[in-house]
Motif scaffolding. Structure first.
Motif, short mmCIF file in Angstrom:
data_model
loop_
_atom_site.label_atom_id
_atom_site.label_comp_id
_atom_site.label_asym_id
_atom_site.label_seq_id
_atom_site.Cartn_x
_atom_site.Cartn_y
_atom_site.Cartn_z
N THR A 89 0.90 -1.25 0.10
CA THR A 89 0.18 0.04 -0.11
C THR A 89 0.70 1.08 -0.01
OG1 THR A 89 0.04 -0.13 2.39
CG2 THR A 89 -1.90 -1.15 1.26
N GLU A 90 0.37 2.46 -0.26
CA GLU A 90 1.08 3.61 -0.65
C GLU A 90 0.96 4.45 0.78
OE1 GLU A 90 -2.13 3.09 -3.94
OE2 GLU A 90 -2.15 2.72 -2.16
N LEU A 91 2.01 5.75 0.35
CA LEU A 91 1.91 6.57 1.28
C LEU A 91 0.87 7.21 1.89
CD1 LEU A 91 4.06 8.59 2.87
CD2 LEU A 91 3.62 10.30 1.23
N CYS A 92 -0.31 7.41 1.11
CA CYS A 92 -1.74 7.76 1.12
C CYS A 92 -2.33 6.46 0.66
CB CYS A 92 -2.25 8.90 0.69
SG CYS A 92 -1.35 10.27 1.49
N PRO A 93 -2.74 5.30 1.56
CA PRO A 93 -3.23 4.06 0.69
C PRO A 93 -4.52 4.54 0.04
CG PRO A 93 -2.56 3.82 3.00
CD PRO A 93 -2.24 5.19 2.87
N THR A 94 -4.68 3.67 -1.12
CA THR A 94 -5.81 3.69 -1.77
C THR A 94 -6.73 2.18 -1.77
OG1 THR A 94 -4.66 3.35 -3.81
CG2 THR A 94 -5.22 5.46 -3.24
N THR A 95 -6.05 1.20 -1.37
CA THR A 95 -6.68 -0.06 -0.95
C THR A 95 -6.37 -0.55 0.35
OG1 THR A 95 -4.94 -1.27 -1.88
CG2 THR A 95 -6.71 -0.56 -3.59
N THR A 96 -6.95 -1.73 0.84
CA THR A 96 -6.82 -2.35 2.11
C THR A 96 -5.42 -3.43 1.64
OG1 THR A 96 -8.19 -4.13 1.73
CG2 THR A 96 -8.90 -2.10 2.86
N PHE A 97 -4.97 -3.73 2.73
CA PHE A 97 -4.04 -5.20 2.38
C PHE A 97 -4.74 -6.01 1.51
CE2 PHE A 97 -1.74 -4.22 6.70
CZ PHE A 97 -1.09 -3.15 6.25
#
Length: 269
Positions: A89-97
């Motif tokens: 996931t990213e610095l500002c996540p767009t998805t769950t694990f």
């Protein structure tokens, strides 16, 4: 100091960082999310309770009350992946694990918003870590930065099978003196819990960024499998996750964690 940033200073040469224990989400961000539960699903649940003995040991603790959906303080702010070729996931996540979308269509943060969140939330968190390291290093030859995490034991999108209970990360031995990792390994080996050094989790950005053994800063990460301290369901849902914290179930693990932090202090002392 920002209300979401919690710092407790101690005199021991140990800093415990907890970047994923928060669940707070500003209303303007939460309004754009698919589900408040999904946005909090991947928190490091109850980790601040597991380590609440740290103050008695003299450790400094730094944690954010914000959800990792707002900002992940353990990701490379440049966007470079920690584990190239693996799902993450990213610095500002767009998805769950598990790969579920966090934002409604068209509402994910763009580059400008990500930069704003970094300046508002990520940078102050790491400025606090740097300041505490600097304060301790004024009178110490060595300081240990211990990055405390937890994760569900099984997440097929991220890793195969079931994680060991205790996952030690030193980025292949580069972030701390081998005497520190050996001391932590010894506590884990005697614990009765399964453990691994530099397995699936080798240490995130925090460990890799601050770990400079030659400069007296030794960083180490510990990723706990949640089943070691809560009743972890096979399939999580809003009805069963997060599982409630249980003092009795967590007692054995807490004793191990206390031994690990004591070993960190002994090494630095």
């Amino acid at each position: 100091m920002a209300e979401w940033l919690h710092i407790r200073r101690g005199a021991a040469p140990l800093i415990v960082s907890m970047p994923h224990t928060g669940s707070e989400i500003p209303p303007d961000i939460e309004a754009r999310l698919v589900s408040p539960w999904l946005a909090r699903k991947d928190a490091d649940w109850h980790v601040e309770q597991l380590y609440d003995f740290g103050a008695a040991l003299g450790a400094t603790t730094i944690r954010t009350a914000l959800s990792r959906t707002v900002i992940d303080c353990n990701r490379d702010p440049s966007g470079r992946p920690l584990y190239p070729g693996r799902n993450t996931t990213e610095l500002c996540p767009t998805t769950t694990f598990d790969g579920e979308d966090l934002y409604t269509p068209g509402e994910a943060p763009d580059a400008e918003e990500i930069a704003q969140r970094r300046a508002r939330f990520f940078d102050p968190y790491h400025a606090a870590i740097a300041a505490e390291i600097g304060w301790l290093r004024e009178n110490r030859a060595r300081v240990v930065l211990f990055d405390a995490h937890s994760i569900r034991s099984r997440i097929p999108r991220l890793f195969d099978g079931e994680l060991p209970h205790l996952n030690i990360g030193t980025n292949g031995g580069t972030t701390c003196d081998s005497r520190l990792s050996e001391a932590v390994e010894a506590v884990c080996a005697a614990s009765g819990f399964s453990s691994v050094l530099d397995g699936r989790f080798k240490g995130g950005w925090t460990t890799r960024h601050y770990g400079r053994p030659r400069d007296g800063v030794h960083a180490i990460q510990l990723e706990l499998a949640c089943r070691g301290y809560v009743e972890e369901p096979d399939d999580v849902s809003p009805d069963n996750w997060p599982a409630p914290y249980s003092e009795s179930r967590a007692a054995d693990l807490r004793r191990v964690l206390e031994g690990i932090l004591a070993a960190c202090i002994a090494f630095a002392s």
